[in-house]
Design a protein around this motif. Structure first.
Motif, PDB file in Angstrom:
ATOM      1  N   ILE A   1       6.258  28.125  47.825  1.00 21.29           N
ATOM      2  CA  ILE A   1       5.557  27.331  46.804  1.00 21.29           C
ATOM      3  C   ILE A   1       6.500  26.985  45.661  1.00 21.29           C
ATOM      4  O   ILE A   1       6.538  25.849  45.182  1.00 21.29           O
ATOM      5  CB  ILE A   1       4.322  28.093  46.281  1.00 21.29           C
ATOM      6  N   SER A   2       7.277  27.975  45.236  1.00 21.49           N
ATOM      7  CA  SER A   2       8.264  27.734  44.179  1.00 21.49           C
ATOM      8  C   SER A   2       9.269  26.679  44.621  1.00 21.49           C
ATOM      9  O   SER A   2       9.650  25.789  43.848  1.00 21.49           O
ATOM     10  CB  SER A   2       8.976  29.044  43.839  1.00 21.49           C
ATOM     11  N   HIS A   3       9.696  26.747  45.875  1.00 20.96           N
ATOM     12  CA  HIS A   3      10.663  25.794  46.428  1.00 20.96           C
ATOM     13  C   HIS A   3      10.076  24.380  46.459  1.00 20.96           C
ATOM     14  O   HIS A   3      10.757  23.407  46.123  1.00 20.96           O
ATOM     15  CB  HIS A   3      11.058  26.239  47.833  1.00 20.96           C
ATOM     16  N   VAL A   4       8.830  24.274  46.867  1.00 23.40           N
ATOM     17  CA  VAL A   4       8.161  22.971  46.955  1.00 23.40           C
ATOM     18  C   VAL A   4       8.163  22.260  45.610  1.00 23.40           C
ATOM     19  O   VAL A   4       8.549  21.093  45.496  1.00 23.40           O
ATOM     20  CB  VAL A   4       6.709  23.134  47.468  1.00 23.40           C
ATOM     21  N   PHE A   5       7.740  22.963  44.565  1.00 24.37           N
ATOM     22  CA  PHE A   5       7.599  22.319  43.264  1.00 24.37           C
ATOM     23  C   PHE A   5       8.930  22.155  42.535  1.00 24.37           C
ATOM     24  O   PHE A   5       9.146  21.145  41.866  1.00 24.37           O
ATOM     25  CB  PHE A   5       6.604  23.096  42.401  1.00 24.37           C
ATOM     26  N   SER A   6       9.815  23.116  42.671  1.00 30.98           N
ATOM     27  CA  SER A   6      11.096  23.013  41.962  1.00 30.98           C
ATOM     28  C   SER A   6      11.955  21.883  42.510  1.00 30.98           C
ATOM     29  O   SER A   6      12.830  21.362  41.815  1.00 30.98           O
ATOM     30  CB  SER A   6      11.860  24.337  42.030  1.00 30.98           C
ATOM     31  N   ASN A   7      11.704  21.490  43.768  1.00 28.48           N
ATOM     32  CA  ASN A   7      12.488  20.423  44.384  1.00 28.48           C
ATOM     33  C   ASN A   7      11.758  19.088  44.455  1.00 28.48           C
ATOM     34  O   ASN A   7      12.298  18.118  44.989  1.00 28.48           O
ATOM     35  CB  ASN A   7      12.901  20.844  45.799  1.00 28.48           C
ATOM     36  N   TYR A   8      10.546  19.036  43.939  1.00 29.79           N
ATOM     37  CA  TYR A   8       9.734  17.812  44.022  1.00 29.79           C
ATOM     38  C   TYR A   8      10.380  16.677  43.231  1.00 29.79           C
ATOM     39  O   TYR A   8      10.619  15.589  43.745  1.00 29.79           O
ATOM     40  CB  TYR A   8       8.335  18.108  43.504  1.00 29.79           C
ATOM     41  N   VAL A   9      10.667  16.932  41.969  1.00 30.75           N
ATOM     42  CA  VAL A   9      11.381  15.964  41.134  1.00 30.75           C
ATOM     43  C   VAL A   9      12.811  16.470  40.977  1.00 30.75           C
ATOM     44  O   VAL A   9      13.034  17.544  40.419  1.00 30.75           O
ATOM     45  CB  VAL A   9      10.725  15.810  39.749  1.00 30.75           C
ATOM     46  N   THR A  10      13.765  15.715  41.483  1.00 29.20           N
ATOM     47  CA  THR A  10      15.158  16.164  41.433  1.00 29.20           C
ATOM     48  C   THR A  10      15.829  15.802  40.113  1.00 29.20           C
ATOM     49  O   THR A  10      16.724  16.493  39.659  1.00 29.20           O
ATOM     50  CB  THR A  10      15.967  15.578  42.599  1.00 29.20           C
ATOM     51  N   SER A  11      15.407  14.687  39.499  1.00 31.82           N
ATOM     52  CA  SER A  11      15.944  14.308  38.191  1.00 31.82           C
ATOM     53  C   SER A  11      15.042  13.257  37.557  1.00 31.82           C
ATOM     54  O   SER A  11      14.303  12.557  38.254  1.00 31.82           O
ATOM     55  CB  SER A  11      17.371  13.753  38.322  1.00 31.82           C
ATOM     56  N   TYR A  12      15.097  13.181  36.233  1.00 32.13           N
ATOM     57  CA  TYR A  12      14.353  12.145  35.521  1.00 32.13           C
ATOM     58  C   TYR A  12      15.070  11.802  34.222  1.00 32.13           C
ATOM     59  O   TYR A  12      15.836  12.605  33.688  1.00 32.13           O
ATOM     60  CB  TYR A  12      12.913  12.589  35.235  1.00 32.13           C
ATOM     61  N   GLU A  13      14.796  10.615  33.739  1.00 29.18           N
ATOM     62  CA  GLU A  13      15.372  10.165  32.468  1.00 29.18           C
ATOM     63  C   GLU A  13      14.333   9.332  31.729  1.00 29.18           C
ATOM     64  O   GLU A  13      13.749   8.406  32.306  1.00 29.18           O
ATOM     65  CB  GLU A  13      16.623   9.332  32.718  1.00 29.18           C
ATOM     66  N   ILE A  14      14.080   9.693  30.481  1.00 33.62           N
ATOM     67  CA  ILE A  14      13.149   8.910  29.674  1.00 33.62           C
ATOM     68  C   ILE A  14      13.780   7.554  29.379  1.00 33.62           C
ATOM     69  O   ILE A  14      14.836   7.476  28.752  1.00 33.62           O
ATOM     70  CB  ILE A  14      12.790   9.629  28.354  1.00 33.62           C
ATOM     71  N   ASN A  15      13.128   6.517  29.844  1.00 36.59           N
ATOM     72  CA  ASN A  15      13.641   5.157  29.693  1.00 36.59           C
ATOM     73  C   ASN A  15      13.274   4.567  28.337  1.00 36.59           C
ATOM     74  O   ASN A  15      14.112   4.001  27.642  1.00 36.59           O
ATOM     75  CB  ASN A  15      13.092   4.282  30.834  1.00 36.59           C
ATOM     76  N   SER A  16      12.008   4.717  27.954  1.00 33.77           N
ATOM     77  CA  SER A  16      11.559   4.158  26.673  1.00 33.77           C
ATOM     78  C   SER A  16      10.272   4.841  26.230  1.00 33.77           C
ATOM     79  O   SER A  16       9.525   5.389  27.045  1.00 33.77           O
ATOM     80  CB  SER A  16      11.324   2.650  26.793  1.00 33.77           C
ATOM     81  N   VAL A  17      10.044   4.800  24.922  1.00 34.94           N
ATOM     82  CA  VAL A  17       8.805   5.291  24.325  1.00 34.94           C
ATOM     83  C   VAL A  17       8.319   4.206  23.372  1.00 34.94           C
ATOM     84  O   VAL A  17       8.960   3.931  22.357  1.00 34.94           O
ATOM     85  CB  VAL A  17       9.020   6.614  23.546  1.00 34.94           C
ATOM     86  N   GLU A  18       7.201   3.590  23.728  1.00 35.86           N
ATOM     87  CA  GLU A  18       6.742   2.437  22.957  1.00 35.86           C
ATOM     88  C   GLU A  18       5.296   2.633  22.492  1.00 35.86           C
ATOM     89  O   GLU A  18       4.464   3.171  23.222  1.00 35.86           O
ATOM     90  CB  GLU A  18       6.819   1.161  23.812  1.00 35.86           C
ATOM     91  N   GLU A  19       5.018   2.157  21.294  1.00 36.17           N
ATOM     92  CA  GLU A  19       3.668   2.185  20.759  1.00 36.17           C
ATOM     93  C   GLU A  19       2.835   1.133  21.485  1.00 36.17           C
ATOM     94  O   GLU A  19       3.290   0.020  21.735  1.00 36.17           O
ATOM     95  CB  GLU A  19       3.702   1.906  19.253  1.00 36.17           C
ATOM     96  N   ASP A  20       1.618   1.500  21.851  1.00 44.14           N
ATOM     97  CA  ASP A  20       0.728   0.595  22.572  1.00 44.14           C
ATOM     98  C   ASP A  20      -0.673   0.700  21.970  1.00 44.14           C
ATOM     99  O   ASP A  20      -1.534   1.400  22.474  1.00 44.14           O
ATOM    100  CB  ASP A  20       0.713   0.962  24.064  1.00 44.14           C
ATOM    101  N   GLY A  21      -0.880  -0.009  20.869  1.00 43.93           N
ATOM    102  CA  GLY A  21      -2.134   0.123  20.127  1.00 43.93           C
ATOM    103  C   GLY A  21      -2.224   1.506  19.520  1.00 43.93           C
ATOM    104  O   GLY A  21      -1.313   1.951  18.820  1.00 43.93           O
ATOM    105  N   ASP A  22      -3.319   2.216  19.824  1.00 42.52           N
ATOM    106  CA  ASP A  22      -3.463   3.596  19.349  1.00 42.52           C
ATOM    107  C   ASP A  22      -2.727   4.585  20.244  1.00 42.52           C
ATOM    108  O   ASP A  22      -2.603   5.760  19.897  1.00 42.52           O
ATOM    109  CB  ASP A  22      -4.953   3.980  19.300  1.00 42.52           C
TER     110      ASP A  22
END
Length: 210
Positions: free
Chosen positions: A89-110
């Motif tokens: 179970i630990s192996h399944v979840f730890s390898n699910y997402v191998t990498s990520y990068e926040i591309n942008s954070v934008e205001e969208d109304g509230d």
């Protein structure tokens, strides 16, 4: 001297404004980073703390963990099998997402829209049934007499725990190899964050393949 003093004050004010402005989306970004951290840890309980109660986009994750949690029943499978299940179970979840990068954070109304570029495994198209069935069938054939004796003397539960204990390592090793060999997907996750008092919660997660 007055002009120099005035210039220094202006520069200090400008630097203060830049410093303050740069942290305006830190909270929203942190929520998404926590989401990935909790996901890699397979901690669905903590994952739910960064999502709204009506967020249906984490149902697949909850369902996946629920299916795996079935293997953690000591009375049914025995401790050896459960220990191997925990590792899997630990192996399944730890390898699910191998990498990520926040591309942008934008205001969208509230709300806020946080976009992340993600590399993740495609678990949906995995099929490990054939390999595991072959292992179980071979074991039953090779140990038929022994299993019959246990069944007659100790009952069905004892016999099944013997099977689970003997096959645990081999079965989960095969499943781990399938997990490791899963196709990699380059995708984009779009998180919509809604205010919750002083905090922010993820209300929807939309996946867009690149």
């Amino acid at each position: 001297m007055k002009k120099i003093f005035k210039l220094v004050v202006c520069l200090l004010m400008a630097m203060t404004m830049v410093a303050c402005g740069g942290s305006s989306t830190d909270k929203q970004e942190t929520v998404v980073k926590n989401f990935f951290d909790y996901l890699k840890a397979g901690d669905i309980e903590k994952l739910s703390t960064v999502c709204t109660k009506d967020n249906n986009d984490v149902e697949d994750l909850t369902s996946m963990l629920g299916d795996l949690e079935e293997y953690r029943d000591v009375e049914t499978y025995g401790q050896t099998f459960v220990d191997e299940a925990d590792k899997f179970i630990s192996h399944v979840f730890s390898n699910y997402v191998t990498s990520y990068e926040i591309n942008s954070v934008e205001e969208d109304g509230d709300n806020y829209l946080v976009i992340a570029d993600v590399k993740m495994k495609d678990y949906e198209n995995l099929d490990i049934t054939a390999d595991t069935t072959e292992i179980i069938t071979k074991y039953q054939t090779d140990h038929l007499s022994e299993l019959q004796e246990i069944y007659l003397s100790e009952g069905m539960d004892a016999m099944m725990q013997k099977v689970y204990s003997d096959l645990a390592t081999e079965l989960f090793d095969v499943m781990k190899k399938e997990i490791d060999g899963a196709e990699m997907i380059d995708t984009q996750l779009r998180f919509t964050l809604t205010p919750d008092g002083d905090n922010w919660l993820i209300s929807t997660i939309e996946q867009k393949d690149k």
